[in-house]
Design a protein around this motif. Structure first.
Motif, PDB file in Angstrom:
ATOM      1  N   LEU A  32       0.833  -1.203   0.000  1.00  0.00           N
ATOM      2  CA  LEU A  32       0.000   0.000   0.000  1.00  0.00           C
ATOM      3  C   LEU A  32       0.871   1.258   0.000  1.00  0.00           C
ATOM      4  CD1 LEU A  32      -3.177   0.337   0.303  1.00  0.00           C
ATOM      5  CD2 LEU A  32      -2.645   1.221   2.560  1.00  0.00           C
ATOM      6  N   ARG A  33       1.917   1.232   0.843  1.00  0.00           N
ATOM      7  CA  ARG A  33       2.805   2.393   0.943  1.00  0.00           C
ATOM      8  C   ARG A  33       3.611   2.604  -0.334  1.00  0.00           C
ATOM      9  NH1 ARG A  33       3.813   4.625   5.755  1.00  0.00           N
ATOM     10  NH2 ARG A  33       6.022   4.884   5.299  1.00  0.00           N
ATOM     11  N   MET A  34       3.832   1.535  -1.072  1.00  0.00           N
ATOM     12  CA  MET A  34       4.512   1.675  -2.364  1.00  0.00           C
ATOM     13  C   MET A  34       3.615   2.393  -3.361  1.00  0.00           C
ATOM     14  SD  MET A  34       6.252  -1.947  -3.033  1.00  0.00           S
ATOM     15  CE  MET A  34       7.981  -2.188  -2.752  1.00  0.00           C
ATOM     16  N   ILE A  35       2.325   2.062  -3.308  1.00  0.00           N
ATOM     17  CA  ILE A  35       1.381   2.720  -4.220  1.00  0.00           C
ATOM     18  C   ILE A  35       1.271   4.206  -3.862  1.00  0.00           C
ATOM     19  CG2 ILE A  35      -0.996   2.747  -5.082  1.00  0.00           C
ATOM     20  CD1 ILE A  35      -1.141  -0.255  -4.316  1.00  0.00           C
ATOM     21  N   ALA A  36       1.288   4.493  -2.540  1.00  0.00           N
ATOM     22  CA  ALA A  36       1.177   5.880  -2.078  1.00  0.00           C
ATOM     23  C   ALA A  36       2.457   6.665  -2.354  1.00  0.00           C
ATOM     24  CB  ALA A  36       0.868   5.911  -0.583  1.00  0.00           C
ATOM     25  N   GLY A  37       3.585   5.952  -2.414  1.00  0.00           N
ATOM     26  CA  GLY A  37       4.856   6.628  -2.693  1.00  0.00           C
ATOM     27  C   GLY A  37       5.754   6.781  -1.481  1.00  0.00           C
ATOM     28  N   PHE A  38       5.471   6.043  -0.409  1.00  0.00           N
ATOM     29  CA  PHE A  38       6.301   6.157   0.792  1.00  0.00           C
ATOM     30  C   PHE A  38       7.380   5.086   0.880  1.00  0.00           C
ATOM     31  CE2 PHE A  38       2.142   7.937   2.324  1.00  0.00           C
ATOM     32  CZ  PHE A  38       2.537   9.251   2.157  1.00  0.00           C
ATOM     33  N   GLU A  39       7.327   4.122  -0.030  1.00  0.00           N
ATOM     34  CA  GLU A  39       8.355   3.090  -0.045  1.00  0.00           C
ATOM     35  C   GLU A  39       8.855   2.963  -1.481  1.00  0.00           C
ATOM     36  OE1 GLU A  39       9.396   1.283   2.538  1.00  0.00           O
ATOM     37  OE2 GLU A  39       7.813   1.615   4.020  1.00  0.00           O
ATOM     38  N   GLU A  40      10.151   2.748  -1.610  1.00  0.00           N
ATOM     39  CA  GLU A  40      10.669   2.555  -2.957  1.00  0.00           C
ATOM     40  C   GLU A  40      10.509   1.101  -3.373  1.00  0.00           C
ATOM     41  OE1 GLU A  40      14.556   4.158  -3.590  1.00  0.00           O
ATOM     42  OE2 GLU A  40      13.914   6.116  -2.839  1.00  0.00           O
ATOM     43  N   ILE A  41      10.408   0.909  -4.669  1.00  0.00           N
ATOM     44  CA  ILE A  41      10.254  -0.438  -5.203  1.00  0.00           C
ATOM     45  C   ILE A  41      11.648  -0.991  -5.478  1.00  0.00           C
ATOM     46  CG2 ILE A  41       9.265  -1.806  -7.071  1.00  0.00           C
ATOM     47  CD1 ILE A  41       7.312   0.592  -7.508  1.00  0.00           C
ATOM     48  N   THR A  42      11.961  -2.155  -4.898  1.00  0.00           N
ATOM     49  CA  THR A  42      13.280  -2.741  -5.150  1.00  0.00           C
ATOM     50  C   THR A  42      13.347  -3.275  -6.578  1.00  0.00           C
ATOM     51  OG1 THR A  42      13.267  -3.423  -2.825  1.00  0.00           O
ATOM     52  CG2 THR A  42      15.015  -4.302  -4.218  1.00  0.00           C
ATOM     53  N   GLN A  43      12.286  -3.960  -6.980  1.00  0.00           N
ATOM     54  CA  GLN A  43      12.230  -4.553  -8.309  1.00  0.00           C
ATOM     55  C   GLN A  43      10.783  -4.579  -8.761  1.00  0.00           C
ATOM     56  OE1 GLN A  43      13.818  -8.609  -8.720  1.00  0.00           O
ATOM     57  NE2 GLN A  43      15.766  -7.703  -8.071  1.00  0.00           N
ATOM     58  N   GLY A  44      10.588  -4.518 -10.069  1.00  0.00           N
ATOM     59  CA  GLY A  44       9.228  -4.582 -10.588  1.00  0.00           C
ATOM     60  C   GLY A  44       8.686  -3.200 -10.887  1.00  0.00           C
ATOM     61  N   GLU A  45       7.377  -3.142 -11.140  1.00  0.00           N
ATOM     62  CA  GLU A  45       6.794  -1.888 -11.599  1.00  0.00           C
ATOM     63  C   GLU A  45       5.360  -1.761 -11.098  1.00  0.00           C
ATOM     64  OE1 GLU A  45       6.925   0.336 -15.842  1.00  0.00           O
ATOM     65  OE2 GLU A  45       5.842  -1.567 -15.815  1.00  0.00           O
ATOM     66  N   ARG A  76       7.977   9.011  -8.795  1.00  0.00           N
ATOM     67  CA  ARG A  76       7.085  10.153  -8.576  1.00  0.00           C
ATOM     68  C   ARG A  76       6.890  10.343  -7.083  1.00  0.00           C
ATOM     69  NH1 ARG A  76       1.575  10.743 -11.624  1.00  0.00           N
ATOM     70  NH2 ARG A  76       1.965   9.297 -13.334  1.00  0.00           N
ATOM     71  N   ASP A  77       7.010  11.579  -6.616  1.00  0.00           N
ATOM     72  CA  ASP A  77       6.809  11.864  -5.192  1.00  0.00           C
ATOM     73  C   ASP A  77       5.352  11.622  -4.818  1.00  0.00           C
ATOM     74  OD1 ASP A  77       9.374  12.436  -4.558  1.00  0.00           O
ATOM     75  OD2 ASP A  77       9.187  14.611  -4.790  1.00  0.00           O
TER      76      ASP A  77
END
Lengths: 356, 267
Positions: free
Chosen positions: A50-63, A74-75
């Motif tokens: 959820l936090r990845m979708i919101a932008g609070f966690e970076e994605i290690t791999q994938g999209e 994107r911030d």
């Protein structure tokens, strides 16, 4: 390629913190206008996602794509999503109205319009009378509603809800479930709801993704994951179930024949395509107590627990396995005494062979 | 059942002893500042003459100039130090882990532990080496420097108590980094920031050792002026001026306490 574009498209997303893998190759598509729930125990990675979708966690791999646009880099303030935080995070130094209008102000809406819109949002959550209060002067349920109004005010395309009901008491939680679902239907906004409470998930969601250990175990409607769980984890996590080890004698497409404790054979739907030993899930409320002659399994009653609407029989099967049966509390049934030998009949569709 | 601290043996006389040692000199100075006699030891009746003397007597111009220097230096030093300390606190507690974080923490707080006389000598040597003429500017630079850790402590303490969720909520609601800081984090930090500011102000107003080293000839702050005056013998006007400083400090400490108490009520 489907004609309708997914609101959120999660492709093979992995998140690592050092050597710990929080999310392990998660892929799922969430349709526009859908009430989608990420369900799982704490630490399963649902909040991270959820936090990845919101932008609070970076994605290690994938999209992750939002309506087709990749959002990595994107911030959070440049993503058309808003979040209802677990502890609401209402700004304590602003009035309820200013809280609700905050996102509108940041988007550059003029003072008169954002005031009008804030009023409308507060009306929607039945808090018009509280606009000039400070958040600390509201009850938990009211704060929760303000958080909702605040997140919905800027008309996000996707609303993220991070266990928003967990801090409320039971009665309020039940009322809010209905209200949330209604709100989602009224606004037409895609809701992504994170919870560890399976009842919450079952009552509100269009679809549910059951997660465990950083992976999606199963995606489906409430009915699908309840009635056709694919593995032990899902069968056990959603509702109550009996898991017994059985020998598979024949597999025929999506049905299998298994040997029940006591020797009877049963053909049931199967999530497995292979023979050998597998877990069989049998829902306790889909059983009936019958005469020994026509029974699928025989058992000895060990204990009868009175649960109000239901009676729970704790029985021991032939072969020694513990088994639960739930009977609706009704004058029509004869309640067996502890120590009695009974026959158990498995209703059609009650049993399902699992993949593991 | 706990019997309470009063029941420990020796509690009574220990308390009285501590209070006497700590506060008797202050009480004596305060009382004798209202002494009507020119002697500092014999009581000559209540009078405000030494307060009048502070503002109009022969030493008045010197004290006024020194007080003005002290006040402006304290204002500027506290403002700059608080701004730097706020930035440092945000970097330390909101920027996530970064290389040298522990080292930075030590560097910020080290001045609290280094003996002041060492800092004073080192600062003077530094100014001499770099070739800055000692005077108002050198006092100001030195004050800003040693005020930072004092301002930092209450600010960082406050910041640590603020959930990161507030800034995230602001960012989620389309606020840029700067907006999230100024509209949400800073208002929530404010009690800590004010507390830090007041503390820095008092520390600057009060400083003698470092100031005395780096002030240069002819430049005085209130503490160095008082010291200079006392070297020629203690006169009752010194008691009056000390009492005035005590009053200013008391007001600031009370303000700081009140600000903190108000701050603690909100989450």
């Amino acid at each position: 390629m489907a004609a309708v574009q997914d609101a959120v498209d999660i492709r093979n997303v992995t998140k690592r913190y050092g050597s710990f893998t929080a999310l392990d190759g998660v892929s799922l598509g969430i349709a526009d206008n859908e009430f989608f729930t990420l369900l799982g125990p704490s630490g399963c990675g649902k909040t991270t996602l959820l936090r990845m979708i919101a932008g609070f966690e970076e994605i290690t791999q994938g999209e992750i794509r939002l309506f087709g646009d990749p959002i990595a880099g994107r911030d959070p303030n440049h993503r058309p999503v808003n979040t209802v935080f677990q502890h609401y995070a209402l700004f304590p130094h602003m009035t309820v109205r200013d809280n609700v209008a905050f996102g509108l102000k940041m988007k550059g809406m003029d003072a008169a319009s954002r005031r009008a819109r804030a009023e409308r949002m507060l009306e929607m959550v039945h808090l018009s009378a509280f606009a000039d209060r400070m958040p600390a002067q509201l009850s938990g349920g009211q704060q929760q509603r303000v958080a909702l109004a605040r997140a919905l005010a800027p008309e996000p395309r996707v609303l993220l809800l991070d266990e928003p009901l967990s801090a409320l008491d039971l009665k309020l939680r039940q009322a809010m479930r209905v209200e949330l679902k209604q709100l989602q239907e009224e606004t037409g906004i895609t809701f992504i709801f994170v919870t560890h409470d399976q009842e919450e998930a079952l009552t509100m969601s269009d679809r549910i993704a059951v997660m465990s250990a950083g992976q999606v175990q199963q995606i489906g409607t409430a009915r699908e994951i309840y009635e056709a769980p694919v593995n032990r984890f899902v069968a056990d996590f959603i509702g109550e179930t009996n898991l017994i080890e059985v020998e598979v004698t024949r597999v025929d497409g999506d049905r299998a024949e298994v040997v029940l404790p006591g020797g009877h054979r049963l053909t049931c739907p199967s999530a497995s395509r292979t023979g050998g030993r597998h877990a069989l899930s049998i829902r306790p409320e889909r059983m009936s107590v019958v005469a020994e002659a026509g029974a699928d399994m025989l058992a000895v009653v060990e204990r009868v627990v009175y649960l109000g609407t239901d009676l729970q029989l704790m029985v021991r099967l032939e072969g020694g396995a513990e088994f639960h049966v739930r009977l609706q509390n009704s004058a029509r049934i004869a309640v067996p005494e502890p120590g009695a030998r009974i026959g158990l009949r498995i209703e059609d569709g009650a049993a399902r062979l699992l993949a593991d | 059942m706990s019997r309470g601290v009063r029941h420990y043996p020796g509690f009574g006389w220990m308390t009285v002893l501590c209070l006497v040692i700590l506060y008797a000199p202050l009480i004596v100075v305060t009382v004798y500042s209202f002494n009507g006699s020119t002697s500092i030891t014999t009581w000559g009746g209540f009078s405000l003459r030494w307060y009048v003397d502070v503002f109009t007597g022969p030493e008045a111009p010197r004290f006024k100039a020194a007080a003005w220097n002290s006040l402006t230096i304290a204002l500027i030093a506290a403002t700059v130090a608080t701004a730097i300390a706020t930035a440092a606190a945000v970097a330390m507690h909101r920027a996530g882990g970064f290389r040298g974080r522990s080292l930075t923490f030590a560097l910020i707080n080290l001045p609290l532990m280094v003996p002041e006389i060492v800092v004073a000598v080192a600062t003077l040597i530094f100014f001499t080496m770099v070739g800055i003429t000692t005077g108002y500017m050198t006092i100001l630079i030195a004050h800003i420097t040693f005020c930072i850790p004092f301002a930092y402590l209450p600010i960082a303490a406050r910041l640590q108590g603020i959930d990161e969720g507030y800034e995230q909520a602001a960012r989620d609601l389309y606020a840029g980094r700067g907006q999230a800081f100024f509209l949400v984090l800073l208002p929530l930090m404010l009690p800590g920031v004010i507390s830090g500011y007041l503390l820095a102000f008092i520390i600057s107003l009060d400083d003698f050792i470092i100031t005395n080293f780096v002030k240069g000839a002819g430049m005085e702050t209130l503490p160095t002026a008082i010291f200079g005056s006392v070297k020629q013998g203690i006169k009752p006007n010194i008691m009056a001026i000390s009492t005035l400083m005590l009053a200013v400090s008391a007001v600031f400490v009370t303000l700081s306490y009140l600000v903190n108490r108000v701050g603690r009520k909100s989450p």
